[in-house]
Design an enzyme around this catalytic site. Structure first.
Site, PDB file in Angstrom:
ATOM      1  N   HIS A 179       0.864  -1.180   0.000  1.00  0.00           N
ATOM      2  CA  HIS A 179       0.000   0.000   0.000  1.00  0.00           C
ATOM      3  C   HIS A 179       0.900   1.229   0.000  1.00  0.00           C
ATOM      4  O   HIS A 179       1.734   1.413   0.884  1.00  0.00           O
ATOM      5  CB  HIS A 179      -0.959  -0.035   1.191  1.00  0.00           C
ATOM      6  CG  HIS A 179      -2.001  -1.102   1.024  1.00  0.00           C
ATOM      7  ND1 HIS A 179      -2.473  -1.868   2.049  1.00  0.00           N
ATOM      8  CD2 HIS A 179      -2.631  -1.532  -0.108  1.00  0.00           C
ATOM      9  CE1 HIS A 179      -3.377  -2.716   1.562  1.00  0.00           C
ATOM     10  NE2 HIS A 179      -3.481  -2.535   0.264  1.00  0.00           N
ATOM     11  N   ARG A 181       0.903   4.401   0.471  1.00  0.00           N
ATOM     12  CA  ARG A 181       1.058   5.474   1.475  1.00  0.00           C
ATOM     13  C   ARG A 181       1.650   4.985   2.783  1.00  0.00           C
ATOM     14  O   ARG A 181       1.913   5.792   3.677  1.00  0.00           O
ATOM     15  CB  ARG A 181      -0.314   6.091   1.740  1.00  0.00           C
ATOM     16  CG  ARG A 181      -1.348   5.102   2.289  1.00  0.00           C
ATOM     17  CD  ARG A 181      -2.750   5.697   2.185  1.00  0.00           C
ATOM     18  NE  ARG A 181      -3.772   4.721   2.573  1.00  0.00           N
ATOM     19  CZ  ARG A 181      -5.073   4.952   2.439  1.00  0.00           C
ATOM     20  NH1 ARG A 181      -5.487   6.081   1.922  1.00  0.00           N
ATOM     21  NH2 ARG A 181      -5.956   4.046   2.811  1.00  0.00           N
ATOM     22  N   GLU A 182       1.883   3.674   2.921  1.00  0.00           N
ATOM     23  CA  GLU A 182       2.344   3.122   4.201  1.00  0.00           C
ATOM     24  C   GLU A 182       3.870   3.146   4.251  1.00  0.00           C
ATOM     25  O   GLU A 182       4.550   2.124   4.285  1.00  0.00           O
ATOM     26  CB  GLU A 182       1.743   1.710   4.378  1.00  0.00           C
ATOM     27  CG  GLU A 182       0.215   1.785   4.416  1.00  0.00           C
ATOM     28  CD  GLU A 182      -0.504   0.447   4.294  1.00  0.00           C
ATOM     29  OE1 GLU A 182       0.166  -0.607   4.309  1.00  0.00           O
ATOM     30  OE2 GLU A 182      -1.753   0.447   4.179  1.00  0.00           O
ATOM     31  N   ARG A 238      -3.148   4.712  -2.201  1.00  0.00           N
ATOM     32  CA  ARG A 238      -2.985   3.369  -1.628  1.00  0.00           C
ATOM     33  C   ARG A 238      -2.703   2.282  -2.682  1.00  0.00           C
ATOM     34  O   ARG A 238      -1.882   1.397  -2.468  1.00  0.00           O
ATOM     35  CB  ARG A 238      -4.280   3.015  -0.889  1.00  0.00           C
ATOM     36  CG  ARG A 238      -4.461   1.537  -0.522  1.00  0.00           C
ATOM     37  CD  ARG A 238      -5.818   1.353   0.150  1.00  0.00           C
ATOM     38  NE  ARG A 238      -6.247  -0.036   0.257  1.00  0.00           N
ATOM     39  CZ  ARG A 238      -6.182  -0.759   1.372  1.00  0.00           C
ATOM     40  NH1 ARG A 238      -5.670  -0.247   2.461  1.00  0.00           N
ATOM     41  NH2 ARG A 238      -6.633  -1.999   1.391  1.00  0.00           N
ATOM     42  N   ARG A 257      -5.869  -7.114  -2.590  1.00  0.00           N
ATOM     43  CA  ARG A 257      -7.179  -7.761  -2.780  1.00  0.00           C
ATOM     44  C   ARG A 257      -7.210  -8.493  -4.121  1.00  0.00           C
ATOM     45  O   ARG A 257      -8.249  -8.953  -4.541  1.00  0.00           O
ATOM     46  CB  ARG A 257      -8.314  -6.725  -2.749  1.00  0.00           C
ATOM     47  CG  ARG A 257      -8.459  -5.947  -1.448  1.00  0.00           C
ATOM     48  CD  ARG A 257      -8.882  -6.830  -0.280  1.00  0.00           C
ATOM     49  NE  ARG A 257      -9.130  -6.021   0.900  1.00  0.00           N
ATOM     50  CZ  ARG A 257      -8.157  -5.559   1.723  1.00  0.00           C
ATOM     51  NH1 ARG A 257      -6.889  -5.878   1.485  1.00  0.00           N
ATOM     52  NH2 ARG A 257      -8.464  -4.821   2.768  1.00  0.00           N
ATOM     53  N   HIS A 312       2.469  -3.758   6.721  1.00  0.00           N
ATOM     54  CA  HIS A 312       1.520  -2.672   6.467  1.00  0.00           C
ATOM     55  C   HIS A 312       1.575  -1.667   7.611  1.00  0.00           C
ATOM     56  O   HIS A 312       2.233  -1.868   8.618  1.00  0.00           O
ATOM     57  CB  HIS A 312       0.088  -3.236   6.394  1.00  0.00           C
ATOM     58  CG  HIS A 312      -0.176  -4.070   5.188  1.00  0.00           C
ATOM     59  ND1 HIS A 312      -0.910  -3.629   4.124  1.00  0.00           N
ATOM     60  CD2 HIS A 312       0.206  -5.336   4.875  1.00  0.00           C
ATOM     61  CE1 HIS A 312      -0.976  -4.575   3.206  1.00  0.00           C
ATOM     62  NE2 HIS A 312      -0.304  -5.627   3.627  1.00  0.00           N
ATOM     63  N   SER A 313       0.810  -0.571   7.446  1.00  0.00           N
ATOM     64  CA  SER A 313       0.527   0.320   8.555  1.00  0.00           C
ATOM     65  C   SER A 313      -0.875   0.877   8.298  1.00  0.00           C
ATOM     66  O   SER A 313      -1.334   0.884   7.159  1.00  0.00           O
ATOM     67  CB  SER A 313       1.557   1.446   8.648  1.00  0.00           C
ATOM     68  OG  SER A 313       1.409   2.377   7.595  1.00  0.00           O
ATOM     69  N   TYR A 314      -1.645   1.354   9.319  1.00  0.00           N
ATOM     70  CA  TYR A 314      -1.179   1.479  10.683  1.00  0.00           C
ATOM     71  C   TYR A 314      -2.142   0.765  11.623  1.00  0.00           C
ATOM     72  O   TYR A 314      -3.182   0.287  11.171  1.00  0.00           O
ATOM     73  CB  TYR A 314      -1.100   2.979  11.083  1.00  0.00           C
ATOM     74  CG  TYR A 314      -2.394   3.746  10.880  1.00  0.00           C
ATOM     75  CD1 TYR A 314      -3.265   3.990  11.949  1.00  0.00           C
ATOM     76  CD2 TYR A 314      -2.776   4.221   9.613  1.00  0.00           C
ATOM     77  CE1 TYR A 314      -4.448   4.695  11.769  1.00  0.00           C
ATOM     78  CE2 TYR A 314      -3.962   4.903   9.437  1.00  0.00           C
ATOM     79  CZ  TYR A 314      -4.785   5.136  10.518  1.00  0.00           C
ATOM     80  OH  TYR A 314      -5.971   5.821  10.324  1.00  0.00           O
ATOM     81  N   GLU A 388       0.714  -4.856  10.910  1.00  0.00           N
ATOM     82  CA  GLU A 388       0.349  -3.441  10.751  1.00  0.00           C
ATOM     83  C   GLU A 388       1.205  -2.655  11.729  1.00  0.00           C
ATOM     84  O   GLU A 388       1.035  -2.757  12.934  1.00  0.00           O
ATOM     85  CB  GLU A 388      -1.138  -3.222  11.087  1.00  0.00           C
ATOM     86  CG  GLU A 388      -2.114  -3.959  10.186  1.00  0.00           C
ATOM     87  CD  GLU A 388      -2.463  -3.202   8.917  1.00  0.00           C
ATOM     88  OE1 GLU A 388      -2.018  -2.050   8.759  1.00  0.00           O
ATOM     89  OE2 GLU A 388      -3.184  -3.774   8.077  1.00  0.00           O
TER      90      GLU A 388
HETATM   91 ZN   LIG Z   1      -1.838  -1.799   4.018  1.00  0.00          ZN
END
Ligand SMILES: [Zn+2]
Ligand SMILES: *[C@@H]1O[C@H](CO)[C@@H](O)[C@H](O)[C@H]1NC(C)=O
Ligand SMILES: *[C@@H]1O[C@H](CO)[C@@H](O)[C@H](O)[C@H]1NC(C)=O
Ligand SMILES: *[C@@H]1O[C@H](CO)[C@@H](O)[C@H](O)[C@H]1NC(C)=O
Length: 422
Positions: A179, A181-182, A238, A257, A312-314, A388
């Protein structure tokens, strides 16, 4: 560190530069709120329905995190919702987090030393960091690739091995920054890689034990198109950058996904290309997923996969299968629960942070076509985990650079526990 030789390898990656330049999305004056939901979820959702707000989190059971534009602010505040402020001025916090104009020169600065972890970095510097790290460890590592993106970038990482030689031990695979933006995820994954490389060979070190027991395949940024887009245009992007399906105007598939396993279970993804969790037209149709599945199945069919972690975050979660079904249990569920709890405790001991653990769907939310379900069941990984990272909502995706090192240090502690107990 030999930097210069690697530069020519980086040049073909700039195909994105020929695309028309998009205006950078400004978040100046945006406020980010955490809206308490709980028992009032339906009421809150109803009140928010008239606003088209950027929502940051998917699990709305306790709260909804939303970015509110200056124009929406007074109407939003008039709703009288129960809120805490995550960002007083998101635009200002994004500028403080990382100033690409200050680092967008072409001079390589990405020396693999610990100062790397003081800041976030442009994509090409990440590539340089990985290549330089491999160059400092020539007998025990090589740069690897795992396919190509929509815009033609090569998904790049590093393979590390120990005294038994390349490709001789079961695999441990890390994916970061799927993703876009993470950002904390690629920095943290690189921190772990750096610990492995610099710690290897010290008698009795954890890094030596880890590399002598496993081959590591580490891909810090598996969504480079999206990552670059967060740096040039929209910090909060994202998905990948796949073109809008015909008859639609929305760009991007959620790579997490799109994995070709339990892909179309209702409720775990979206069929709307405009949604953040758009699953793609068909299972595994994104070029990124094609490249990533190819490495996973190759490893499955050769050394086997001992551990997979998708970073991942968050939210500070350690999540095990399954994402697609909230009641199905993994065959080794009890062991997974124990490993996750022990890892959480080891992280907390170093960072003081609190982590929620458990099966992905029942602990957080339903996900179909997710990496951990795929790598666990199709890739036959013995342990397949989503982590996360920081934080629990003070900053969300826009985590100050001062937290890169603390995040790395606590995850290194967690990883040492996890691998020693596999
Ligand atoms: Zn993520
Ligand atoms: C607002 O949210 C806080 C934090 O969740 C909670 O402690 C408080 O009771 C809530 N107040 C109202 C009026 O709902
Ligand atoms: C490594 O450490 C062990 C135990 O601490 C010791 O017995 C061994 O001699 C050491 N090996 C080397 C090469 O220093
Ligand atoms: C979820 O898993 C349970 C238990 O294995 C099973 O009975 C159920 O049919 C599954 N649901 C779906 C939608 O696959």
């Amino acid at each position: 560190m030999k930097l210069l030789k690697t530069i020519s390898l980086l040049l073909p990656l700039t195909s994105a530069a020929v695309l028309p330049r998009e205006e950078r999305v400004s978040y100046d004056g945006f406020k980010v709120f955490r809206v308490t939901t709980g028992d009032s979820l339906a009421t809150v959702q109803e009140k928010l329905a008239d606003f088209s707000l950027q929502q940051w989190n998917l699990d709305t059971s306790a709260h909804i995190d939303v970015a509110v534009s200056p124009a929406q602010l007074s109407n939003f505040e008039a709703l009288g919702l129960n809120v805490t402020v995550m960002h007083e001025d998101l635009g200002a916090d994004i500028k403080a987090e990382f100033d690409i104009s200050a680092v967008s020169g072409l001079k390589p600065r990405a020396l693999p030393d610990a100062s790397w972890f003081k800041n976030y970095h442009p994509y090409n510097d990440h590539l340089l960091f990985t290549k330089d790290l491999a160059a400092t460890f020539p007998s025990n590592s090589e740069v690897i690739t795992s396919g190509t993106t929509v815009q033609g970038r090569t998904i790049t990482g590093i393979h590390l091995w120990g005294k038994s030689g390349k490709g001789s031990k079961p695999a441990i695979v890390f994916h970061g920054n799927v993703h876009a933006r993470e950002w904390i995820t690629s920095m943290t994954v690189e921190y772990l890689t750096y610990q492995l490389v610099t710690g290897y060979g010290n008698n009795g070190s954890a890094a030596t034990a880890m590399l002598d027991a496993y081959d590591f395949y580490i891909l810090p940024i598996v969504n480079p198109d999206g990552f670059v887009y967060t740096q040039t245009t929209n910090r909060l992007w994202r998905k990948n950058r796949s073109p809008a399906p015909s008859g639609n105007r929305c760009i991007g598939t959620d790579i997490n996904r799109n994995w070709p396993y339990q892909w179309d279970i209702p409720g775990g993804s979206s069929t709307d290309p405009c949604d953040e969790t758009y699953r793609g037209k068909t299972a595994g149709d994104s070029p990124e997923n094609k490249g990533l599945t190819s490495l996973i199945t190759t490893l499955r069919d050769t050394t086997g996969i001992k551990l997979y972690i998708d970073w991942h975050s968050y939210g500070q979660y350690i999540l095990t299968p399954y994402g697609y079904n909230c009641t199905a249990e993994a065959v080794n569920q009890a062991e997974e629960d124990q490993l996750a709890a022990g890892t959480a405790a080891a992280i907390k001991k170093v960072g003081g942070t609190t982590w929620t653990t458990g099966p992905s769907c029942s602990t957080l939310y339903a996900t179909s076509g997710s990496s951990t379900d795929y790598v666990g069941d199709v890739g036959k990984a013995e342990h397949s985990i989503t982590i996360e990272l920081r934080d629990t909502g003070a900053n969300g995706f826009v985590l100050p650079a001062s937290q890169i090192l603390p995040s790395g240090e606590e995850q290194w502690a967690g990883l040492k526990y996890l691998i020693a107990n596999l």
